[in-house]
Design an enzyme around this catalytic site. Structure first.
Site, PDB file in Angstrom:
ATOM      1  CD  GLU A 147      35.938  78.260  19.180  1.00 50.39           C
ATOM      2  OE1 GLU A 147      35.555  77.847  20.274  1.00 50.39           O
ATOM      3  OE2 GLU A 147      37.017  77.924  18.666  1.00 50.39           O
ATOM      4  CD  GLN A 156      30.082  72.151  23.742  1.00 51.58           C
ATOM      5  OE1 GLN A 156      29.691  72.904  24.620  1.00 51.58           O
ATOM      6  NE2 GLN A 156      31.100  72.470  22.953  1.00 51.58           N
ATOM      7  NE  ARG A 192      30.526  80.956  17.781  1.00 51.33           N
ATOM      8  CZ  ARG A 192      29.488  81.274  17.051  1.00 51.33           C
ATOM      9  NH1 ARG A 192      28.496  81.941  17.565  1.00 51.33           N
ATOM     10  NH2 ARG A 192      29.430  80.954  15.789  1.00 51.33           N
ATOM     11  CB  CYS A 193      37.345  81.799  23.464  1.00 50.87           C
ATOM     12  SG  CYS A 193      38.069  80.731  24.706  1.00 50.87           S
TER      13      CYS A 193
END
Lengths: 148, 782
Positions: B736, B216, B366-367
């Site tokens: 998110e 990423q 995803r936080c």
């Protein structure tokens, strides 16, 4: 994961005969599941390759088995460490034989099994019942061989 | 004819044309001539000494070329590597393993399945050591020290605190009502569809390494490789990292895993390309996990329902190495957003990191750097306090929200919230779901003994890391970048320092440029992920692409527009100040027919540029955000509980999100749908646990329960729009939000259904077994 098993059974055979069967890898291996090969390293110490399967995880396990604290013909401690399929199995067990007045032999056994790796993770829910089944088979075989 | 839609349009995703045809280009699609394959031998023990590694049987298999161990790597100084959190991590162990499924050795072979056979044939002897899987036990003085390589002989990694300890203690003592609860947020896994992998290709003639990799953050990886392997002759100008199409990242593709390093080493040593691809079980069992926070939470309030104080004490289980990917000044990420949407007088939060015999990590999932943990904790506690005060949870929230006029709002834990209208979002959600009628229905059902619950979660996120004064990873400041080149025919290529893993950047970034320049989206090619071509950036995670990289895109486009104005003035023989911009063209004030389109201007930039001005039409922007952005939302969930089985059925779920100005409503809706499903998952299904020996439970999809479309309810979504005052486009980021907001809404609904029975809390995942046990304890079911 740690598993604990124990049990007793009565074998219609003299204690010396049961003892002899148990401590001789050649006779004992007749009752181990799916023995692929057996190598005696020294007295009371052998290496066996067994085919083991839990759930959909199946493959060969190499077991290093040592017998210790032998009190002929009444008591033995058998430890085994095995590996295969990226997993590990450590077994510590004791076997006690007692003569009965009717000439039969009482066999009391205790086994602690620690399983690590994919067999423990993937097969966790089936592991206990599989080990129980294999153990039952082992002692059924023992009885059958000795009582024949 | 192609049209420039710009912001706010549901432009169809440009990337989907290849994805839905099966024409994506993922790492495992890459096949190079002479490529070798790597597979990894992993430890069955969670903690053990390695006494011997025997390779003979593996090497006897035709096609197996080498068995690589930690001792081999140690000769090149590569047995250890730095983590992104100032810790270090074994690439391959020299003599000790610290978690189950840890890499022990690697097998290089001519074919993938031969490599796997070789890995199975490597014999390793271990001496098991005592295992610690509980971080609370790990922190006891009598616990075995797991990291013997460290100077500090303790399993304590770091202590981090923020807020006023004494003032908060006083406020809690003086509060009319206090509530305290232990909340465990279990270890979960990102479980992306595509596992991790790479192809490393060392060109021994040029001395150049090309690394195609599921990452990423390709630019940061290039720098890390240069720093870690510089002594072996790898220099940053001779390293190219390419991140092709990625099948889901969610934070799991930020860290560097040992497999990547071994593949690079193997390629350098053999001079051949080497591919390493994880299988599913390796991915779940050994890659970075998420969450695993043990929180003791306390809130204080006045009798009238006004919140006064918050104190959270947390133990963070990081596994065997601190291989999280948080900004370096924030070892617990942005957990200090835990005062959430409420106006507290005082707050104090402290976190202690601990080593255990579990896989390393503590990555986001995803936080947005631990915002999920923070939001879940404050929203659960807000509900507990509301119930304790016998107040309606919605009324309680409306009373305690930060007022819209209070923004920019300075939180007691140090953040400056940019903008918000929390009342607006909650009221909209209440209206959509018919809140008052639902409460009436619930009261009626309760008289009949039926269990129905309504749960609210009014979360505030903190995303868009981040301002360079406080945000860096390994010292690299967390700006991001865009480079736009407008070609003579008016088409453009735009490159960014981020990397989409499914977010739709090829579409949304094109919309940003279309919005600013009037070039149709179809005429703009967006590229990311190739460090040889894209400008340097810190990558895509923690919802930072829109707040940081899209902002860079807007700024770069505006630089181009400024130059275009000069060219237009030259072409129209007018002064720059006499020109007006309407999307896509400049025209002379008062004479709209005297106009030059951006395409005409682009052509002139290469064919007829004014003297004294450089030819060409391109710009680069490195955007350093002045602040983070603070998206928010209110979710309401309605559940019915089956008293016989303990099963929780989600009847309705309304999600109102506010992510500021929206670039593409369809993509935002898609992100929210995916995020809600990823929030449902830990609320009701997902969890990785370990037995006392460190055996992973939940290490395959047989045992790790991911919700499918069968489990997923119908999501009802809507938006309010409160622009960010400091972002060039007024946008905030949304990737998110739903994952952050959903778990508490579901958990709150379940507890709301059972509060009258005396139930205060059930840790997620709320499985039928847990609910059934609680119901049985309370005499509700047999």
């Amino acid at each position: 994961m740690a598993l604990h098993y124990e049990g007793t059974l009565t074998i219609r055979a003299a204690r010396d005969r049961v003892w002899g069967f148990l401590v001789d890898p050649q006779t004992l291996s007749r009752c181990l599941p799916d023995v692929q090969s057996l190598d005696l390293i020294e007295e009371g110490h052998f290496r066996a390759v067994l085919r083991v399967g839990v759930a959909f995880v199946k493959g060969n396990f190499t077991f290093d088995v040592a017998m210790r604290d032998l009190q002929v013909p009444a008591h033995a401690r058998i430890s085994g460490r095995g590996g295969g399929l990226g997993s590990a199995v450590d077994i510590t067990s004791t076997v006690d034989l007692a003569e009965r007045t009717d000439g039969m032999t009482d066999l009391r056994w205790v086994a602690d099994v620690v399983v690590s790796g994919p067999i423990a993770t993937v097969g966790a829910r089936l592991l206990d019942s599989t080990v129980e089944k294999k153990t039952a088979e082992l002692f059924e075989c023992l009885k059958a061989q000795l009582e024949a | 004819m192609a049209v420039a839609h710009g912001m706010g349009h549901s432009v169809k995703r440009k990337e989907d044309a290849r994805f839905i045809r099966g024409k994506g280009n993922y790492i495992d699609d890459l096949k190079l001539p002479g490529m070798l394959y790597l597979d990894i031998v992993r430890s069955p023990y969670a903690h053990a000494k390695i006494t011997a590694i025997r390779a003979e049987k593996a090497l006897a298999i035709p096609g197996v070329l080498a068995v690589i161990t930690g001792r081999d790597l140690d000769k090149y100084g590569l047995a250890w590597m730095p983590t992104l959190m100032s810790d270090r991590q074994m690439v391959l162990p020299i003599d000790t393993v610290l978690y189950q499924a840890q890499e022990v050795a690697a097998v290089l072979a001519t074919q993938r399945y031969i490599a796997a056979d070789g890995a199975a044939a490597v014999e390793v002897d271990y001496e098991p050591l005592p295992v610690v899987v509980d971080p609370k036990k790990a922190l006891r003085p009598d616990a075995p020290v797991l990291r013997e390589d460290r100077e500090q002989k303790t399993n304590h990694i770091w202590h981090w605190e923020v807020g006023d300890r004494d003032a908060t203690a006083r406020a809690l003592e003086q509060a009319d009502v206090t509530v305290e609860e232990d909340l465990y947020i279990p270890r979960i896994h990102v479980a992306s569809i595509e596992t991790c992998g790479c192809v490393a290709q060392w060109d021994s003639v040029d001395g150049k390494l090309t690394l195609w990799m599921t990452t990423q953050a390709p630019h940061a990886i290039r720098t890390v490789v240069a720093l870690v392997a510089g002594h072996l002759g790898l220099a940053e100008h001779k390293i190219r990292v390419v991140s092709p199409d990625i099948g889901g990242g969610f934070g799991g593709k930020v860290p560097v895993y040992p497999g990547y390093v071994v593949a690079v080493a193997a390629s350098v040593l053999t001079g051949k390309p080497v591919k390493w691809i994880e299988d599913r079980m390796e991915n779940i069992q050994a890659d970075s996990f998420a969450r695993d926070y043990h929180i003791t939470a306390e809130l204080g309030a006045k009798r009238d329902g006004t919140l006064t104080a918050l104190r959270f004490k947390t133990i963070a289980d990081h596994g065997a190495f601190d291989a999280a990917a948080n900004p370096s000044k924030f070892p617990a990420g942005l957990f200090s957003i835990c005062t959430g949407s409420y106006d507290f007088q005082s707050a104090f939060v402290e976190v202690d990191g601990a080593y255990t015999n579990k896989p390393p990590g503590g990555i986001a999932y995803r936080c947005s750097f631990r915002v999920t943990e923070a939001s879940y904790a404050i929203e659960r506690m807000a509900d507990i306090m509301a119930h304790e005060l016998k107040m309606d949870p919605a009324e309680f929230r409306l009373k305690n929200f930060i007022r819209p006029e209070a923004f920019p709002y300075k939180s007691p834990l140090g953040w400056t919230y940019d903008s918000g209208n929390y009342q607006g979002a909650l009221k909209k959600a209440m209206e959509m779901i018919g809140y008052t009628a639902l409460r009436r229905e619930q009261a009626e059902k309760r008289t009949r003994g039926e269990l129905m619950g309504i749960g609210i979660s009014s979360f505030t996120e903190i995303v868009g890391a981040g301002p360079s004064h406080s945000f860096d990873i390994l010292g690299l400041k967390m700006f991001d970048s865009a480079e736009i080149r407008v070609h003579p025919t008016g088409k453009a290529v735009a490159r960014f320092g981020t990397k989409s893993q499914g977010q739709g950047h090829e579409t949304t970034y094109a919309q940003v440029i279309a919005h600013e320049l009037g070039i149709p989206e179809d005429d703009i090619a967006v590229e990311e992920g190739d460090t040889d071509t894209a400008p340097y950036g810190l990558g895509t995670y923690a919802s930072r692409s829109t707040p940081v990289a899209a902002a860079a895109g807007a700024v770069a486009a505006r630089k181009i527009r400024d130059k275009a104005r000069k060219i237009a003035a030259h072409l129209l023989e007018a002064s720059e100040s006499d020109l007006e911009w309407e999307r896509g063209k400049f025209f002379v004030k008062g004479s709209p027919q005297r106009a030059k389109t951006i395409q005409e201007i682009a052509f002139a930039a290469y064919t007829n540029h004014p003297q004294g001005l450089e030819a060409g039409l391109e710009a680069v922007a490195y955007y350093d955000p002045p602040n983070l952005t603070f998206p928010f939302g209110s979710y309401i969930c309605v559940v019915d509980i089956d008293k016989g089985t303990g099963e929780v059925k989600i009847r309705r779920f309304v999600a109102v999100d506010d992510c500021g100005n929206i670039i593409n409503p369809m993509i935002v809706e898609g992100q929210v749908h995916g995020g809600l499903t990823m929030g449902l998952a830990p609320a009701l299904y997902e969890e990785i646990t370990y037995d006392d020996d460190g055996n992973i439970r939940g290490g395959s999809f047989m045992d790790y329960l991911l919700p499918t479309s069968m489990e997923t309810p119908r999501w009802e979504t809507a938006n309010t729009v409160t622009p960010s005052p400091h972002h060039p486009l007024g946008a905030k980021g949304v990737g998110e939000s739903a994952t952050v907001g959903a778990p508490a809404a579901i958990a709150n609904a379940v507890i709301d259904a059972m509060w009258h029975l005396g139930v205060r809390h059930i840790d997620i995942p709320i499985t039928p077994w847990k609910v059934w046990k609680v119901l049985r304890q309370n005499g509700v079911t047999e």
